[in-house]
Motif scaffolding. Sequence first.
Motif, PDB file in Angstrom:
ATOM      1  N   SER A 215       0.820  -1.210   0.000  1.00 31.71           N
ATOM      2  CA  SER A 215       0.000   0.000   0.000  1.00 31.71           C
ATOM      3  C   SER A 215       0.853   1.259   0.000  1.00 31.71           C
ATOM      4  CB  SER A 215      -0.919  -0.006   1.219  1.00 31.71           C
ATOM      5  OG  SER A 215      -0.167  -0.116   2.409  1.00 31.71           O
ATOM      6  N   HIS A 216       2.135   1.128   0.278  1.00 34.42           N
ATOM      7  CA  HIS A 216       3.102   2.232   0.263  1.00 34.42           C
ATOM      8  C   HIS A 216       3.658   2.449  -1.133  1.00 34.42           C
ATOM      9  CE1 HIS A 216       4.870  -1.613   0.626  1.00 34.42           C
ATOM     10  NE2 HIS A 216       4.329  -1.719   1.836  1.00 34.42           N
ATOM     11  N   GLY A 217       3.328   1.548  -2.068  1.00 30.41           N
ATOM     12  CA  GLY A 217       3.806   1.699  -3.435  1.00 30.41           C
ATOM     13  C   GLY A 217       5.134   1.015  -3.693  1.00 30.41           C
ATOM     14  N   ASN A 218       5.695   0.379  -2.680  1.00 32.82           N
ATOM     15  CA  ASN A 218       6.983  -0.299  -2.842  1.00 32.82           C
ATOM     16  C   ASN A 218       6.793  -1.804  -3.011  1.00 32.82           C
ATOM     17  OD1 ASN A 218       8.193   2.143  -2.470  1.00 32.82           O
ATOM     18  ND2 ASN A 218       9.079   1.680  -0.462  1.00 32.82           N
ATOM     19  N   VAL A 219       7.843  -2.445  -3.503  1.00 36.00           N
ATOM     20  CA  VAL A 219       7.839  -3.903  -3.594  1.00 36.00           C
ATOM     21  C   VAL A 219       7.806  -4.489  -2.180  1.00 36.00           C
ATOM     22  CG1 VAL A 219       9.187  -5.934  -4.267  1.00 36.00           C
ATOM     23  CG2 VAL A 219       9.049  -3.945  -5.801  1.00 36.00           C
ATOM     24  N   GLU A 220       6.965  -5.495  -2.005  1.00 31.87           N
ATOM     25  CA  GLU A 220       6.772  -6.119  -0.702  1.00 31.87           C
ATOM     26  C   GLU A 220       6.936  -7.626  -0.865  1.00 31.87           C
ATOM     27  OE1 GLU A 220       3.445  -4.412   1.745  1.00 31.87           O
ATOM     28  OE2 GLU A 220       2.710  -6.473   1.665  1.00 31.87           O
ATOM     29  N   LEU A 221       7.576  -8.256   0.112  1.00 28.58           N
ATOM     30  CA  LEU A 221       7.787  -9.707   0.092  1.00 28.58           C
ATOM     31  C   LEU A 221       6.821 -10.327   1.085  1.00 28.58           C
ATOM     32  CD1 LEU A 221      11.699  -9.564   0.234  1.00 28.58           C
ATOM     33  CD2 LEU A 221      10.187  -9.383  -1.773  1.00 28.58           C
ATOM     34  N   ALA A 222       5.952 -11.227   0.603  1.00 23.24           N
ATOM     35  CA  ALA A 222       4.842 -11.679   1.432  1.00 23.24           C
ATOM     36  C   ALA A 222       4.595 -13.165   1.256  1.00 23.24           C
ATOM     37  CB  ALA A 222       3.581 -10.895   1.069  1.00 23.24           C
ATOM     38  N   VAL A 223       3.750 -13.691   2.121  1.00 30.01           N
ATOM     39  CA  VAL A 223       3.233 -15.050   2.007  1.00 30.01           C
ATOM     40  C   VAL A 223       1.731 -14.963   2.214  1.00 30.01           C
ATOM     41  CG1 VAL A 223       3.082 -17.288   3.200  1.00 30.01           C
ATOM     42  CG2 VAL A 223       5.321 -16.275   2.730  1.00 30.01           C
ATOM     43  N   ASN A 224       0.952 -15.592   1.345  1.00 29.76           N
ATOM     44  CA  ASN A 224      -0.491 -15.589   1.545  1.00 29.76           C
ATOM     45  C   ASN A 224      -0.819 -16.326   2.838  1.00 29.76           C
ATOM     46  OD1 ASN A 224      -3.248 -15.316   1.211  1.00 29.76           O
ATOM     47  ND2 ASN A 224      -3.424 -17.104  -0.150  1.00 29.76           N
ATOM     48  N   ARG A 225      -1.465 -15.639   3.768  1.00 30.15           N
ATOM     49  CA  ARG A 225      -1.819 -16.186   5.083  1.00 30.15           C
ATOM     50  C   ARG A 225      -0.600 -16.704   5.840  1.00 30.15           C
ATOM     51  NH1 ARG A 225      -7.532 -17.693   5.707  1.00 30.15           N
ATOM     52  NH2 ARG A 225      -8.676 -16.733   4.014  1.00 30.15           N
TER      53      ARG A 225
ATOM     54  N   ARG B 150       3.891 -15.464   6.902  1.00 31.97           N
ATOM     55  CA  ARG B 150       4.826 -14.369   7.143  1.00 31.97           C
ATOM     56  C   ARG B 150       5.900 -14.336   6.065  1.00 31.97           C
ATOM     57  NH1 ARG B 150       4.373 -11.710  12.020  1.00 31.97           N
ATOM     58  NH2 ARG B 150       6.371 -10.768  11.488  1.00 31.97           N
ATOM     59  N   GLY B 151       5.928 -13.225   5.331  1.00 34.66           N
ATOM     60  CA  GLY B 151       6.925 -13.054   4.291  1.00 34.66           C
ATOM     61  C   GLY B 151       8.331 -12.936   4.836  1.00 34.66           C
ATOM     62  N   ASP B 152       8.470 -12.260   5.980  1.00 36.74           N
ATOM     63  CA  ASP B 152       9.824 -12.066   6.511  1.00 36.74           C
ATOM     64  C   ASP B 152      10.489 -13.409   6.789  1.00 36.74           C
ATOM     65  OD1 ASP B 152       8.054 -12.566   8.629  1.00 36.74           O
ATOM     66  OD2 ASP B 152       9.130 -11.279  10.037  1.00 36.74           O
ATOM     67  N   GLU B 153       9.710 -14.342   7.336  1.00 35.49           N
ATOM     68  CA  GLU B 153      10.289 -15.651   7.656  1.00 35.49           C
ATOM     69  C   GLU B 153      10.556 -16.459   6.390  1.00 35.49           C
ATOM     70  OE1 GLU B 153       7.636 -17.422  10.504  1.00 35.49           O
ATOM     71  OE2 GLU B 153       8.032 -15.869  12.012  1.00 35.49           O
TER      72      GLU B 153
ATOM     73  N   PHE C 218      11.129 -15.454   3.345  1.00 33.64           N
ATOM     74  CA  PHE C 218      12.224 -14.913   2.535  1.00 33.64           C
ATOM     75  C   PHE C 218      13.502 -14.737   3.367  1.00 33.64           C
ATOM     76  CE2 PHE C 218       8.602 -13.691  -0.123  1.00 33.64           C
ATOM     77  CZ  PHE C 218       9.067 -13.965  -1.396  1.00 33.64           C
ATOM     78  N   GLY C 219      13.405 -14.961   4.655  1.00 33.26           N
ATOM     79  CA  GLY C 219      14.595 -14.866   5.504  1.00 33.26           C
ATOM     80  C   GLY C 219      15.169 -13.462   5.586  1.00 33.26           C
ATOM     81  N   VAL C 220      14.293 -12.470   5.734  1.00 30.62           N
ATOM     82  CA  VAL C 220      14.768 -11.082   5.769  1.00 30.62           C
ATOM     83  C   VAL C 220      14.257 -10.367   7.013  1.00 30.62           C
ATOM     84  CG1 VAL C 220      14.980 -10.853   3.263  1.00 30.62           C
ATOM     85  CG2 VAL C 220      12.791 -10.315   4.386  1.00 30.62           C
ATOM     86  N   ALA C 221      14.979  -9.311   7.382  1.00 29.08           N
ATOM     87  CA  ALA C 221      14.618  -8.488   8.534  1.00 29.08           C
ATOM     88  C   ALA C 221      14.924  -7.031   8.180  1.00 29.08           C
ATOM     89  CB  ALA C 221      15.414  -8.920   9.763  1.00 29.08           C
TER      90      ALA C 221
END
Lengths: 251, 251, 251
Positions: free
Chosen positions: C222-232, C234-237, C239-242
């Motif tokens: 919603s900020h207009g940037n690329v986002e790394l996600a998982v449907n239902r 956690r994208g951070d986990e 993709f292994g990113v923080a």
Amino acid sequence: MITLASDFGTPYPAAMKGVMLRRTDARLVDVAHDFPRQDVRAAAFWLREVLPQFPPAVHLVVVDPGVGTDRAALAVRAGDHALVGPDNGVLVPAARELADGAGLDAFEVDDEGAASSTFHGRDVFAPAAARVHEVGVDAVSDLDGVAPTDEFVDLRFPDPAVGDDEATGEILAVDDFGNAVTNVPGGFVDGADEAAVNGERAPVAPSYAHVEAGQRLVTVGSHGNVELAVNRGRGDEAFGVAPGDAVRLET
Amino acid sequence: MITLASDFGTPYPAAMKGVMLRRTDARLVDVAHDFPRQDVRAAAFWLREVLPQFPPAVHLVVVDPGVGTDRAALAVRAGDHALVGPDNGVLVPAARELADGAGLDAFEVDDEGAASSTFHGRDVFAPAAARVHEVGVDAVSDLDGVAPTDEFVDLRFPDPAVGDDEATGEILAVDDFGNAVTNVPGGFVDGADEAAVNGERAPVAPSYAHVEAGQRLVTVGSHGNVELAVNRGRGDEAFGVAPGDAVRLET
Amino acid sequence: MITLASDFGTPYPAAMKGVMLRRTDARLVDVAHDFPRQDVRAAAFWLREVLPQFPPAVHLVVVDPGVGTDRAALAVRAGDHALVGPDNGVLVPAARELADGAGLDAFEVDDEGAASSTFHGRDVFAPAAARVHEVGVDAVSDLDGVAPTDEFVDLRFPDPAVGDDEATGEILAVDDFGNAVTNVPGGFVDGADEAAVNGERAPVAPSYAHVEAGQRLVTVGSHGNVELAVNRGRGDEAFGVAPGDAVRLET
């Protein structure tokens, strides 16, 4: 008055508030923003319990796992109230309760051209809730981009099977205290001193502190249904139940 | 203005808001709804710290492990403020602070006929708070079902024993940062460069960032008492203390 | 209107509200009080996203690891808005966004004589925010103890390096859902069916539910940037990113 409910945590609800406050001076009241994530059914249950406590209001509800797909955006008129949110059933049990036996008037809200496809709370539902508030619940159909519809996703909680001394039902929800709410009407345990829950007996008591700390009890919660609890502890853990589980009660 | 405080989490506080907004247009302000569950003493401590910051208001407080038993429902007039909640002591320290040396006028609120025996926040206290707000703090005794009483459960925090270079007290509370608040007045560490806490020395500093990140310090918190902290860390863990623990300070 | 944001949890924000309500009848709106503790950068990111949604307002922000040191207290005028908080950069990205290309007018707020050295939210910033609200954003410089300054701590988020089919950027934040927000503009994945994130391919989709539950996706938030996600999930986990991690995207 506009109430807000979501599974957003923070700070996304504040973005919805900002959007609405650009369009209305309405009082904003938070219902909850920590509903179990993307759990339409849990949110629907709690909204059915809480929203009828409010005076006439517009209720913005965003638990929306299908955001950005072709699921519709809805406004539902229910008595003097209106509910705005995704067409996934989350609005329906509360709307039925608010309509108090009268029918629901559902409207599809055009969400074409939303600024994002991932945050319709901000880009579709909050503006729609503000517009419904400003035009008034009775004039929803006057709004641009809002069209009556007979089709919406329904959501009903299961009916229990209640006999004289045995009832079979379901755990509808567990609250933050760990109290497990069943769909069995409280009247089932009227006059009983104890009840068996899935075969294990526990005392029936009018409230938590009627048993010792740490002891299990069967009580009637504020929703009027049978509730499985522990005084100063968690009923869900002690009875080994979770939302959606079947439960058999015997008196 | 009505403030709300409880250990309810969500969404039960919203039910109380709905109930009140049917009866009053008052501003509603949340104090906290995540007080340690059913911990009357912790809530009493924080309310004593926070409520005196407010202008005259009605303060609805529901930390109520005895709901549905014969514990009374109270309204307490304290200066220009009123507090409404269960008669378990939770209102008293804040009320004394608000009364600023004047006496407390306590009233028992009739809770017969409450719709539930498990949620008096919704069924007894919220309606009572709204009624007190509408009639005005000075006219509490005019309300139906409200009768003056001299008997209520008291709650006092222990006094520390403070000498010239040794003080013995107690941990009253731990905040969300992990800062451990003692009942020893900050003046005890005035002019000291370091202090021993239960025998282990730590620097005395005016605030957290005066020591390195991760380092322990003894400071004076916003409540005016000695506080055990860690810069960017948790004081309770570093000092090995929890609410209710005795603490011995030496300078 | 005054918004409030902090990393305080509860009940400290209520103390700030009480202090302000002694001085103003302004509407108070919570943005968030659970920003990552003492993480100036995370708060600055979210405030930049959320505050521009609001109509003209005073924004009180207290993420203040340096409280009680010689860090200054600031008020910043940005367009029709003002921001009040510590001079550690937390106000700046949101202020720039609110100023929309115009300059920022910064003022140092005198914090001598604060009642505590550990809670300037209550003792310095809340009173200052109320005073700014009452005098009006355009008249900040008329307030006693408020002096224009050209010096304040800046905070800028890094710019990504964006090529035709490769972009190198950074994870700016992770939201409560686990969505990892990059600083790479969403346009980079326009028209792509999939993208490699640090070498691992994932589908590009307009929103979460376009992939199966549990599956990873690259989307535009919603900020207009690329986002790394998982449907239902956690994208951070997945993709292994923080926050702060470098990220390389290829289409």
